[in-house]
Design a protein around this motif. Structure first.
Motif, PDB file in Angstrom:
ATOM      1  N   SER A 348     -24.167  -1.942  17.125  1.00  0.00           N
ATOM      2  CA  SER A 348     -25.413  -2.027  17.879  1.00  0.00           C
ATOM      3  C   SER A 348     -26.481  -1.204  17.166  1.00  0.00           C
ATOM      4  CB  SER A 348     -25.215  -1.486  19.306  1.00  0.00           C
ATOM      5  OG  SER A 348     -24.227  -2.220  19.982  1.00  0.00           O
ATOM      6  N   ASN A 378     -31.396   0.864  23.207  1.00  0.00           N
ATOM      7  CA  ASN A 378     -30.616  -0.206  22.583  1.00  0.00           C
ATOM      8  C   ASN A 378     -31.562  -1.361  22.225  1.00  0.00           C
ATOM      9  OD1 ASN A 378     -28.799  -2.246  21.863  1.00  0.00           O
ATOM     10  ND2 ASN A 378     -27.258  -1.487  23.301  1.00  0.00           N
ATOM     11  N   THR A 380     -30.542  -3.818  19.995  1.00  0.00           N
ATOM     12  CA  THR A 380     -29.693  -4.766  19.262  1.00  0.00           C
ATOM     13  C   THR A 380     -30.227  -6.191  19.374  1.00  0.00           C
ATOM     14  OG1 THR A 380     -27.774  -3.351  19.718  1.00  0.00           O
ATOM     15  CG2 THR A 380     -27.340  -5.606  18.998  1.00  0.00           C
TER      16      THR A 380
END
Length: 620
Positions: A348, A378, A380
């Motif tokens: 990630s 995050n 990703t």
């Protein structure tokens, strides 16, 4: 009695003592000055007159002796009369400065005897049978009493001076005695004030300071006890009342603070982003479950520990706090890229943000650093979308390059007379086709370079490179375009310059891009300055133009992909990729690129490349 009245009484006493000392000193100094003045004015002048008269008598006697004992010479009447007049003038001054008893009679007798002395001498200036006998029998006997009386005048005044000097000395001794007694008493009084007064003022303040520190440390049971009816007693009463109310306020607000603390902790615990809190000394205060899962450690292993100690056993923590440990100024741009972390069973990507927490309530009014927050978001999904976009751009660019090249070749064949003649309008259309195809080829080339950069597949050929060769090649490449606008290019390169660790072709590409932009935005018949300088362990390349410049609000975005300064040049339409690619090329070589610009004075683009270690400089 209040402190104000006590201080007024103490300093008033000292003031009176000082005034008394000053008054007595002034009075006795005046007495001494008067005695000294009397000595100088009344007697010293008489002594001075007598001394000068004695000198004149000696000169008269010498003149007479010369006259009487040298019959062939005549009397110098001019000198004689001058000596007589001067003596009479001094005698008159002495008679006007009578200060002692008997001095007036002595001065009158001296005047009479001097007159007789002159008369006797003048009788001897006639025709005499024996001048020597006349001098010894008449002139010399008349001279002796005059000389004696002058000496008596001097002696009388000298005795007066000695007598008056003794009087002045007695006065001085009296002054010393009185001033000594009064000074000793004043010193004793001042010493008493010096010992007692500071303690009287400072001791309560010291107790107050200590009590305030105790209150600041939340010891609200502290009280002041001043056994006095002055301002200190009032201060103690007010302080004790304040401490009691603070104690009540603290008890009433502790529950509220604990509730707010619990609510904030709950919010942090349930946030999807990873959050780590540190204090100003780099000790870890908290980490939410998301952060613990990403780091792979238990809360007990993090919270309360010194962050660098945790970093020594965990590479991810070391990477997260690296910016805090080495300082923001030393943080490389390349290290600000998204972090690739294996989390949730897959690779990630996370963006890192460090927030400095400051307190706005400080005694001096300036914010004080109280901690840091490290936030990991995050990204990703966005990274995957960006990779898909990059692959799409690379594919489209590659697919477009072949038909565009074919169009360019076809346009070139149409211009060949062997294919067939074309009229003027057709020739213009073919020229437009050729220019558009050339522009499309440039755009696709830049898109392919950008795709290569974003995928991390930049093929670099790093080797020892002469900075002068880079500049010369780039300037030669744009010389024709610069000549069309009659732009003068000035090069500032030291005779001896160290080699750089660089990819020659890509660095030349960057330099050409910077020079092309400088030419494009420079006025007709302008100038461009290219400078190469050594900066510590790097070589700095700079391209300066004197055009319109870039507004401050656009400077930070100038290296962004597809960004163009609005209305910077109405006749130019580019892709906005040149500077973005240049930034990636320089960054991939371990360098840094930036711009300095002021509206109205032009822009200066600079980039740094590392020097090759342990090599000799290039010397032409």
């Amino acid at each position: 009695m209040s402190i104000k009245l006590k201080l007024l009484a103490a300093f008033g006493f000292l003031f009176c003592v000082i005034m008394l000392l000053g008054g007595l000193g002034a009075y006795y100094l005046r007495e001494l000055a008067r005695d000294s003045k009397a000595i100088i004015k009344d007697n010293y002048e008489s002594v001075e007159y007598a001394s000068n008269m004695m000198k004149l008598l000696d000169e008269l006697q010498s003149l007479q002796v010369y006259y009487f004992f040298n019959p062939e010479n005549s009397l110098d009447t001019v000198k004689y009369q001058s000596l007589v007049n001067r003596f009479n003038k001094l005698l008159l001054a002495e008679r006007q400065n009578i200060t002692e008893i008997g001095e007036a009679g002595l001065a009158a007798s001296l005047a009479e005897d001097f007159k007789d002395y002159l008369t006797i001498f003048e009788k001897g200036t006639g025709s005499l049978p024996d001048k020597n006998s006349y001098y010894f029998n008449h002139v010399l006997p008349a001279y002796e009493p005059v000389k004696t009386q002058v000496a008596q005048v001097a002696e009388m005044n000298m005795q007066a001076i000695l007598r008056k000097n003794q009087t002045a000395q007695q006065t001085a001794d009296r002054v010393v005695a009185y001033m000594g007694l009064l000074g000793t008493a004043s010193m004793i009084a001042a010493l008493g004030f010096l010992i007692l007064l500071p303690g009287y003022i400072a001791n309560p303040l010291k107790q107050l300071t200590f009590s305030i520190e105790e209150i600041a440390n939340r010891n609200y049971d502290k009280r002041l006890e001043f056994d006095s009816n002055d301002e200190y007693g009032n201060l103690a009463t007010a302080f004790n009342t304040m401490a009691a109310r603070l104690h009540e306020y603290e008890r009433s607000n502790v529950s509220k603070l604990l509730f707010e603390k619990k609510r904030i902790e709950t919010i942090i615990q349930h946030m999807q982003d990873a959050i780590i809190g540190l204090d100003e000394n780099k000790y870890i205060l908290f980490a939410n479950p998301t952060a613990l899962a990403i780091i792979g450690m238990q809360e007990v292993e993090l919270v309360g520990n010194y962050a660098p100690d945790v970093a020594s056993v965990n590479d991810l923590v070391r990477n997260l706090i690296k910016e805090l440990m080495i300082g923001r100024d030393s943080w490389e741009e390349a290290e600000r890229r998204p972090l690739k972390i294996f989390a949730n069973g897959k690779e990630s990507f996370f963006s890192k943000e460090i927030v400095d927490v400051s307190s706005s309530k400080t005694p001096n009014g300036k914010p004080r650093l109280i901690g840091h927050l490290i936030v990991l978001k995050n990204i990703t999904r966005f990274q995957e979308l960006d990779a898909a976009k990059t692959n799409f751009i690379a594919t489209i660019s590659h697919e477009l390059k072949t038909p565009i090249s074919s169009i360019k070749m076809s346009a070139k064949l149409l211009e060949d007379s062997r294919i067939g003649k074309v009229n003027e309008e057709q020739q213009k259309l073919i020229a437009h086709i050729r220019e558009d195809s050339q522009r499309l080829l440039k755009i696709t080339g830049e898109l392919m370079d950008l795709a290569q950069v974003e995928t991390g597949n930049i093929q670099l050929h790093i080797r020892e490179t002469d900075p002068k060769e880079i500049v010369d090649y780039a300037c030669h490449a744009v010389a024709f375009v610069a000549g069309q606008k009659q732009i003068e290019m000035k090069l500032h390169i030291p005779p001896s310059i160290a080699a750089v660790q660089a990819d020659r072709e890509k660095t030349v590409w960057v330099m050409i891009n910077l020079l092309s932009n400088a030419i494009r935005y420079s006025p007709q018949e302008g100038k461009i300055e290219v400078t190469v300088l050594k900066q510590k362990d790097c070589i700095e390349f700079s391209v300066k133009d004197f055009g319109k410049g870039i507004e401050e609000k656009y400077v930070e975005r100038i290296f962004d992909k597809f960004f163009q300064v609005p209305e910077s040049n109405e006749n130019f339409t580019g892709t906005g990729l040149g500077l973005a690619i240049s930034k990636e090329f320089i960054g991939a070589q371990g360098g840094r690129i930036w711009v300095e610009s002021t509206v109205g004075t032009g822009s200066t683009f600079k980039f740094l490349l590392p020097i090759v270690k342990n090599i000799k400089s290039f010397i032409p």
